[in-house]
Design a protein around this motif. Structure first.
Motif, PDB file in Angstrom:
ATOM      1  N   ASP A 175       4.175  -3.300   7.373  1.00 38.82           N
ATOM      2  CA  ASP A 175       3.995  -3.824   6.015  1.00 38.82           C
ATOM      3  C   ASP A 175       5.191  -4.642   5.518  1.00 38.82           C
ATOM      4  N   GLU A 202       4.851   2.289   7.541  1.00 36.26           N
ATOM      5  CA  GLU A 202       5.013   1.090   6.717  1.00 36.26           C
ATOM      6  C   GLU A 202       5.674  -0.057   7.482  1.00 36.26           C
ATOM      7  N   ARG A 240       0.809  -1.234   0.000  1.00 31.50           N
ATOM      8  CA  ARG A 240       0.000   0.000   0.000  1.00 31.50           C
ATOM      9  C   ARG A 240       0.835   1.275   0.000  1.00 31.50           C
ATOM     10  N   TYR A 241       1.934   1.326   0.759  1.00 36.15           N
ATOM     11  CA  TYR A 241       2.757   2.543   0.813  1.00 36.15           C
ATOM     12  C   TYR A 241       4.072   2.395   0.043  1.00 36.15           C
ATOM     13  N   ALA A 263       3.655   6.876  -3.570  1.00 32.18           N
ATOM     14  CA  ALA A 263       2.654   6.243  -2.705  1.00 32.18           C
ATOM     15  C   ALA A 263       2.706   6.726  -1.255  1.00 32.18           C
ATOM     16  N   SER A 264       3.875   7.102  -0.753  1.00 30.11           N
ATOM     17  CA  SER A 264       3.934   7.666   0.601  1.00 30.11           C
ATOM     18  C   SER A 264       5.026   8.736   0.677  1.00 30.11           C
ATOM     19  N   ASN A 298      -4.406   7.708   2.600  1.00 30.72           N
ATOM     20  CA  ASN A 298      -5.163   6.457   2.519  1.00 30.72           C
ATOM     21  C   ASN A 298      -5.665   6.322   1.092  1.00 30.72           C
ATOM     22  N   ARG A 340       8.006  12.430   3.894  1.00 35.07           N
ATOM     23  CA  ARG A 340       7.171  11.230   3.730  1.00 35.07           C
ATOM     24  C   ARG A 340       5.760  11.604   4.142  1.00 35.07           C
ATOM     25  N   LYS A 398      -1.479   6.832  -7.057  1.00 35.17           N
ATOM     26  CA  LYS A 398      -0.205   6.693  -6.305  1.00 35.17           C
ATOM     27  C   LYS A 398       0.936   7.599  -6.766  1.00 35.17           C
ATOM     28  N   TYR A 440       1.532   9.881   4.127  1.00 37.48           N
ATOM     29  CA  TYR A 440       0.840   8.594   4.057  1.00 37.48           C
ATOM     30  C   TYR A 440      -0.650   8.764   3.768  1.00 37.48           C
TER      31      TYR A 440
END
Ligand code: FRU
Length: 480
Positions: free
Chosen positions: A318, A315, A38-39, A433-434, A454, A450, A368, A452
């Protein structure tokens, strides 16, 4: 026994090394599918799995750029340091290579690389801790490769390089060649806890002569200087340092640790560096600490850890943590360093999603990864909002006419800087993405943070003016 037979004359310790290397690569390959994407950044360097911190060994070797990084594959927090490794033909498309260094009786801390007549030489800090936690030893180790893929530690390690007295902190060698000599700068501190950079010289890479204290904190520039770098740019000398322990002052030095520069004159005869300016931060964002640079075709490229000790990394649940910033090209105008995204970054553009007016309250959506170029009228305030299509933290990027400042407000945590454009009055914004990077004008003001969101990115024009923009979706260079 069968394996031993297969390897014939290969010695036992070499065999052990081959097997351990293979085991690590198998572990990485098998763990990659468990990473939650996701990130995961699409066009920034990230570790395949596990933890990444500072960049190491940035070098152009046999037609490709190589970059290494502080790497701990087995967890999403810092651990015994390895060197991860990526390479690229153009500083934009990177591919992962096998882990270059694994810890032995030492942890492989930061260092640098050179091409010595076709042999890649790594010089890095061997960090050895005793069971007695506060005491550690830092010496400098060397490793070699003839293909830029497989690395072998020098059997005679450590190299002969006199440590400073009164401190155990002596790390992060940055090596270069001038004339018939090799030079190295190392990060250190004085016995009374002031950051310093030490300069050494060698004819053979193995034994080093101390030349000078290149620079030293008076106290205000912190208690320890990590990851120094020293090079000539447009006729002046640049000393990059990453000080720890600076106290914030107004808008400046707001992160836990800083990375920045001194500009001055230097002579190889005396080995004395005379700074002409006060310490300046390189980047005004939330996440930028320790750099590596390399030169090729007369251009100086820089990459930084897109992170910071003691930051939160959402992250980490993750299966991976940490990233590198986009590669930047450096320029020096007066006594100011400008940072521009590397030219080849335009190769990542996939499609133009808008070219024209971006009206008040209008939205641009990216899946993204995207780039927005905003043409700016500085006579009116600007406010762009960045948020996930499913929410998450909101960030706003503003221009305040009253203060003459660009402001990055990440969920209330503000970084800002005065902006007097040198030439072009544009913002070039890179979203991944992040992550978020904005390059103002010719790179006179840059923020790297950075972020984040959703889901996918939504960018909303909340300001009074309608902006002229071009926005592109960007493709990924690395698989999920
Ligand atoms: C910053 C740094 C270096 C050290 C390494 C340890 O990149 O603190 O000073 O060599 O990380 O991982």
């Amino acid at each position: 026994y069968i394996i031993l037979m297969c390897f014939g004359s290969v010695q036992l310790d070499q065999l052990k090394e081959i097997l351990e290397k293979a085991e690590l690569e198998i572990y990485i390959e098998e763990t990659i599918p468990t990473v939650n994407p996701r990130y995961k950044l699409h066009y920034h360097i990230t570790p395949p799995v596990g933890w990444m911190n500072g960049p190491n060994g940035f070098v152009f070797y046999k037609g490709e750029y190589h970059l290494f990084y502080q790497f701990y594959p087995y967890d999403t927090q810092w651990g015994p340091m390895h060197w991860g490794h990526v390479s690229s033909p153009n500083l934009v498309d990177w591919h992962t290579l096998p882990t270059a260094l694994r810890p032995g009786n030492e942890q492989c801390f930061s260092g640098s690389a050179i091409d010595n007549d076709g042999i890649m030489v790594l010089l890095y800090t061997a960090h050895q801790a005793t069971d007695d936690a506060p005491f550690y030893n830092e010496s400098q180790y060397m490793a070699f490769s003839i293909d830029g893929i497989d690395f072998h530690k020098y059997k005679g390690n450590p190299v002969v390089i006199l440590p400073p007295t009164g401190t155990q902190d002596f790390r992060d060698p940055k090596i270069w060649k001038n004339g018939n000599f090799w030079y190295v700068v190392l990060g250190s501190k004085t016995a009374d806890h002031r950051g310093s950079v030490l300069l050494y010289r060698s004819k053979n890479l193995l034994s080093w002569e101390f030349k000078s204290i290149l620079a030293e904190s008076s106290g205000a520039l912190g208690y320890m200087w990590e990851c120094p770098d020293f090079f000539e740019l447009n006729g002046k000398y640049v000393l990059l340092i990453s000080p720890q322990g600076m106290v914030g002052r107004g808008d400046r030095f707001k992160n836990t640790y800083q990375t920045g520069y001194l500009i001055g004159s230097f002579s190889y005869d005396t080995c004395q560096f005379k700074p002409e300016i006060n310490f300046q931060e390189l980047d005004y964002g939330h996440d930028f600490y320790t750099t590596q640079t390399t030169e090729n075709n007369g251009r100086r490229y820089l990459v930084a850890w897109f992170g910071m000790w003691e930051s939160l990394h959402p992250e980490d649940v993750d299966g991976w943590v940490g990233a590198m910033t986009l590669i930047r090209e450096l320029d020096l105008v007066g006594s100011r360093i400008l940072m521009k995204p590397v030219e080849a970054i335009t190769k990542l553009r996939l499609e133009t999603i808008i070219e024209g007016e971006f009206h008040h309250n209008a939205t641009i959506e990216f899946e993204k990864a995207g780039e927005i170029i905003v043409n700016i009228d500085l006579s009116e305030n600007i406010e762009l909002e960045f948020v996930g299509n499913n929410g998450g933290d909101k960030t706003s990027l503003r221009w305040s006419v009253e203060d003459g400042k660009v402001i990055v407000d990440r969920a209330g945590d503000v970084r800002q800087g005065t902006w007097e454009p040198l030439d072009t009055v544009t913002w070039r914004i890179f979203l991944d993405a992040s992550s978020f990077e904005v390059f103002c004008g010719e790179g006179e003001l840059v923020f790297s943070s950075r972020m984040y969101p959703n889901g996918d990115w939504r960018v909303i024009n909340r300001g009074p003016q309608s902006l002229h923009v071009v926005a592109y979706t960007l493709k990924r260079f690395q698989p999920e």
